[in-house]
Design an enzyme around this catalytic site. Structure first.
Site, short mmCIF file in Angstrom:
data_model
loop_
_atom_site.label_atom_id
_atom_site.label_comp_id
_atom_site.label_asym_id
_atom_site.label_seq_id
_atom_site.Cartn_x
_atom_site.Cartn_y
_atom_site.Cartn_z
N SER A 1 36.51 22.33 -32.56
CA SER A 1 36.27 22.89 -33.90
C SER A 1 34.98 23.70 -33.95
O SER A 1 34.98 24.86 -34.39
CB SER A 1 36.26 21.77 -34.95
N TRP A 2 33.87 23.13 -33.48
CA TRP A 2 32.60 23.83 -33.54
C TRP A 2 32.56 25.03 -32.61
O TRP A 2 32.05 26.10 -32.96
CB TRP A 2 31.44 22.89 -33.23
N GLY A 3 33.09 24.88 -31.40
CA GLY A 3 33.10 26.00 -30.47
C GLY A 3 33.88 27.17 -31.03
O GLY A 3 33.44 28.33 -30.96
N GLY B 1 21.26 21.67 -37.59
CA GLY B 1 20.97 21.70 -39.01
C GLY B 1 22.16 21.20 -39.81
O GLY B 1 23.20 20.85 -39.25
N SER C 1 25.27 21.26 -41.20
CA SER C 1 26.41 22.17 -41.07
C SER C 1 27.62 21.42 -40.53
O SER C 1 27.49 20.60 -39.63
CB SER C 1 26.06 23.32 -40.13
N ALA D 1 31.68 22.34 -39.16
CA ALA D 1 32.53 23.45 -38.75
C ALA D 1 33.45 23.89 -39.88
O ALA D 1 33.67 25.09 -40.10
CB ALA D 1 33.34 23.04 -37.52
N LYS E 1 20.78 11.29 -36.16
CA LYS E 1 21.39 11.23 -37.51
C LYS E 1 22.85 10.80 -37.44
O LYS E 1 23.39 10.24 -38.40
CB LYS E 1 21.24 12.57 -38.24
N ARG F 1 32.63 13.29 -38.89
CA ARG F 1 33.41 12.34 -38.10
C ARG F 1 32.69 11.00 -37.99
O ARG F 1 33.32 9.94 -37.98
CB ARG F 1 33.68 12.91 -36.70
N VAL G 1 35.58 13.73 -30.96
CA VAL G 1 34.49 12.89 -30.47
C VAL G 1 33.62 12.39 -31.63
O VAL G 1 33.29 13.15 -32.54
CB VAL G 1 33.61 13.68 -29.47
#
EC number: 1.1.1.94
Length: 339
Positions: A11-13, A140, A142, A144, A195, A260, A284
């Site tokens: 998702s982030w990639g 930061g 954020s 995705a 975090k 997640r 993950v």
């Protein structure tokens, strides 16, 4: 235009790769699930990770690492922590062959169990033992899902080299994501990693039925733990944890259903086992890995981290959530402000 290799097409990639293509860069995504690569190239979608969303059509995908790195001026790591070292070793082999010296950027948020190394330390060891200033971390508040919808977002980009941080700031910033430079690489990484542990705790509280007072107390004391570990063990600057990669990322990860780690914690708070949660999450849960390293550090270095230690015992020693909460609330009185 900058040629960019994005290592990781989850998702982030996918979202960061699409954003960088939006910014006019030449982007190639690398991932080891061939069906995902084929879908990105054929339909510009990634339904395995991001439903009902399209990538920028100029972002390409491949399962060939050499192809992804060919000519890359910047390499972005968006991988699970457990995969970073092995992929970094392979990146080094390719770069040794080609002679390339790209800027390395990490968006991975974790601490490696066993070694207790941050991602920038892994990349330094495996790729740039003599050029650690060529590594930048971005972190930061954020998710995705939000960046994909072009929600307004602010992120820190940190490096020991100010000019490299500024390069990343210029390449990544646009009209919906604003990047701020930071010279505390280690602090930014610690905030982003730990975090996730506190977010599991926040989810557990919700799963147990606790309200706003409990959540606010948990986040505030969680930030104290993050700062204590960052300053006392890693040598980070205390003020970093008052910024985007500290309190900012902590707030969003402890309160959003897109987190997640929070979702995993909520299910555990409702009585589900860690094995069940990890098998059914589909992605993950970094905090479940990071908490192992954090627990080891707190014990070895005698760093007071009661929340993190309690989460470790719940996840890996079968401790009862209610017992851990009672134990935490019954600890000896202490001053609020201390390192």
């Amino acid at each position: 235009m900058t040629k960019i290799a994005v290592l990781g097409n989850g998702s982030w990639g996918s979202v960061l790769g699409s954003m960088l293509a939006d910014n006019g860069n030449d982007v190639t995504l690398y991932g080891n699930i061939e069906s995902v690569n084929e879908e990105i190239n054929a339909t510009h979608t990634n339904s395995h990770y991001m439903k009902d969303w399209k990538l920028n059509e100029n972002a390409k995908a491949t399962g060939d690492l050499e192809e992804a790195l060919d000519g890359a001026e910047l390499v972005l790591f968006v991988l699970p922590t457990k995969a970073v070292r092995i992929v970094a070793k392979n990146v080094r082999k390719v770069l040794d062959k080609t002679g390339q010296k790209p800027l390395l950027v990490t968006a991975t948020k974790g601490i490696e169990p066993g070694t207790k190394k941050l991602i920038s330390e892994i990349l330094t060891e495996e790729i740039y033992p003599n050029d650690s200033d060529k590594i930048v971390a971005i972190s930061g508040p954020s998710h995705a899902e939000n960046v994909a919808q072009k929600d307004l977002t602010a992120i820190a980009c940190a490096s020991t080299d100010e000019e490299n941080a500024k390069k990343v700031q210029k390449i990544f910033s646009n009209d919906y994501v604003r990047f701020y430079t930071n010279d505390d690489l280690i602090g930014v990484e610690v905030g982003g990693a730990v975090k996730n542990v506190i977010a599991i705790a926040a989810g557990i509280l919700v799963g147990q039925g606790y309200g706003d007072d409990a959540k606010a107390a948990l986040m505030t004391r969680g930030l104290a733990e993050i700062t204590r570990l960052g300053v006392n063990y890693f040598g980070a600057k205390p003020m970093t944890f008052s910024g985007l990669s500290g309190i900012g990322d902590l707030i969003v990860t402890c309160t959003s259903v897109n987190s997640r780690n929070w979702r995993a914690g909520k299910q555990i708070g409702e009585g589900k086992s860690l094995d069940y949660v990890l098998k059914n999450m589909g992605q993950v849960v970094e905090g479940a890995t990071t908490v192992k390293a954090v627990h080891e550090l707190s014990e070895e270095k005698n760093i007071d981290m009661p929340i993190s230690d309690a989460i470790y015992r719940v996840l890996y020693e079968n401790s009862d959530v209610a017992t851990e909460i009672k134990k935490m609330m019954g600890r000896a009185p202490k001053p609020e402000i201390r390192l």
